[in-house]
Every structure is written in structure tokens, then in C-alpha cells.
Write a protein that holds these residues in place. Structure first.
Motif: not given
Length: 238
Positions: A130-136, A188-189
Motif C-alpha cells: 500500500v506504499t503507493d496509495v499512501q504516497y498518493q 497507476r490509474l
């Protein structure tokens, strides 16, 4: 000599009818020894007859082999068609679907009842990503803090967009953290949308961009009035 030729000729005809070259050579040789010698042309004719019979036998053998191969191939093809029909019949009976009425993958999966058990979708050693979700989510928070304020009317319409995005990203991070799934493909979406939103918010409002131009226009208007006043006074003084 005449009786000898008739005997040899009869022997040759009998050999052709019997389709046996050995009979021709044996009978012809026996007749030739009993009578006078015949012409070389007639001997050549007998040899050609023997070769013709041999060729005819060879052709018959080739045709027979071709027929046997064709029969074997036909039987193999029929056997393959029967096996394919049995396989298709078994598939239709086991899954209870009509393959002729379905031409899309989704319709096929729905009609055939193709479902994957939940335990096959994950493994015990898989961990959530979930790293990318948290970063976004953090990027959306930064955009809101940097550009959105109650005193700035130009970015007020983006406030609701950013708040909804922050809430949805927080919900995604919570859901994926409780699972064993990688959230990277989902993030990515919205990457391109986040980049475009950053560019839009970074742009200055149109009034701020044209403020200097507006000030220049006001100054030129004043100078124009002064010039007109000076011109009118010059006309009055002659």
C-alpha cells in the motif's frame, strides 16, 4: 518358320495376359530353340512386352500402397473427429453451457459459472503493498495545503475534488492493508490525473496574469488624456 513364329507369338500373348514376365521369357526361349531364328525386331518387341508387364505390376503396387496410406489417414482423421466431438460433449455436459450462443469472455465465464475460490487468489506468504496509495494520499494533502484556501476564490472549486480524493485514497489504503493484495496497479490509474491536477493548481489566475497589463493600460489611458488636453490648449493659444 511360319509355325515357329506363331508359336512364339502365342507364347508372348499368353504371357501378357497372365501378367507374369517370367512366363514370357521361359516360353519364348523354348519356342525359339525349337524353330528357326526370328528377326531382331521381334525379339525387341518381346522384350518391350516384358518390360511393359513389369511396369504395370510396379504401378499396381504403388497404387495399392497409396490406397492403403489413404485409408489409414482417413481412419485417423475420423478417429480424431470422434475424440474432439466426445471432448466437446463432455465439456458441455460438465459446465452446462451452450458454446454456440456465447462469443465473449465475460459471457462465457458467467454462463459456464467459472469462479475462482478465494483461497486460490492469495497465498499465506503474501503481504499487502500500500506504499503507493499512501504516497498518493500524501500528495493530495500537500496540494490542498499549498493551493486551497478560503481566501483564494480561484481554487475554491478544486477543494471538493481534493477532499474526495483524499478520503478515497485513505479508504483504499485501509482496505488493501487488511488484505494480501498489491495496490500498485490501482494507483497507476490515477497517476496522470494527479500530475495534471498539480499543473492546473500551479497556474496563476487569469486576473493575476493580466494585472500588469491592466496597470499599463491605465497608465497609457492617463497619458492619452494628458496629450489630448495639451493638444486642445495648444489649439486655443493659436
Amino acid at each position: 518358320l511360319t509355325s515357329s513364329k506363331k508359336a512364339v507369338s502365342g507364347s508372348a500373348v499368353a504371357a501378357v495376359k497372365a501378367a507374369n514376365p517370367s512366363n514370357v521369357s521361359t516360353s519364348a526361349a523354348g519356342q525359339l530353340t525349337n524353330g528357326d531364328a526370328v528377326s531382331p525386331e521381334y525379339i525387341q518387341f518381346l522384350r518391350q512386352q516384358q518390360e511393359l508387364v513389369k511396369s504395370h505390376c510396379a504401378i499396381d503396387e504403388v497404387i495399392q500402397k497409396c490406397l492403403e496410406i489413404t485409408t489409414e489417414r482417413r481412419q485417423s482423421h475420423i478417429h480424431g473427429v470422434e475424440e474432439a466431438a466426445n471432448l466437446l460433449r463432455t465439456a458441455k455436459e460438465s459446465s452446462d453451457w451452450n458454446w454456440k450462443s456465447k462469443f465473449t469472455g465475460d459471457a462465457l465465464a458467467q454462463d459456464a459459472g467459472l469462479t475462482v475460490p478465494q483461497d486460490l487468489l492469495k497465498r499465506a506468504e503474501d503481504i499487502p503493498v500500500v506504499t503507493d496509495v499512501q504516497y498518493q494520499q500524501q500528495q493530495l494533502v500537500k496540494l490542498k495545503q499549498a493551493f486551497i484556501s478560503d481566501t483564494n476564490p480561484y481554487t475554491a472549486e478544486f477543494k471538493l475534488i481534493l477532499e474526495n480524493g483524499i478520503r478515497r485514497m485513505e479508504r483504499l489504503a485501509k482496505e488493501y492493508s487488511a488484505s494480501q493484495t498489491d495496490a500498485t496497479p490501482v494507483v497507476r490509474l490515477s497517476d496522470n490525473l494527479l500530475v495534471q491536477l498539480d499543473h492546473v493548481l500551479a497556474q496563476q489566475p487569469l486576473e493575476a496574469i493580466l494585472r500588469d497589463v491592466n496597470d499599463s493600460l491605465i497608465l497609457l489611458s492617463k497619458k492619452q488624456k494628458e496629450c489630448m488636453s495639451s493638444r486642445d490648449k495648444a489649439h486655443e493659444d493659436g
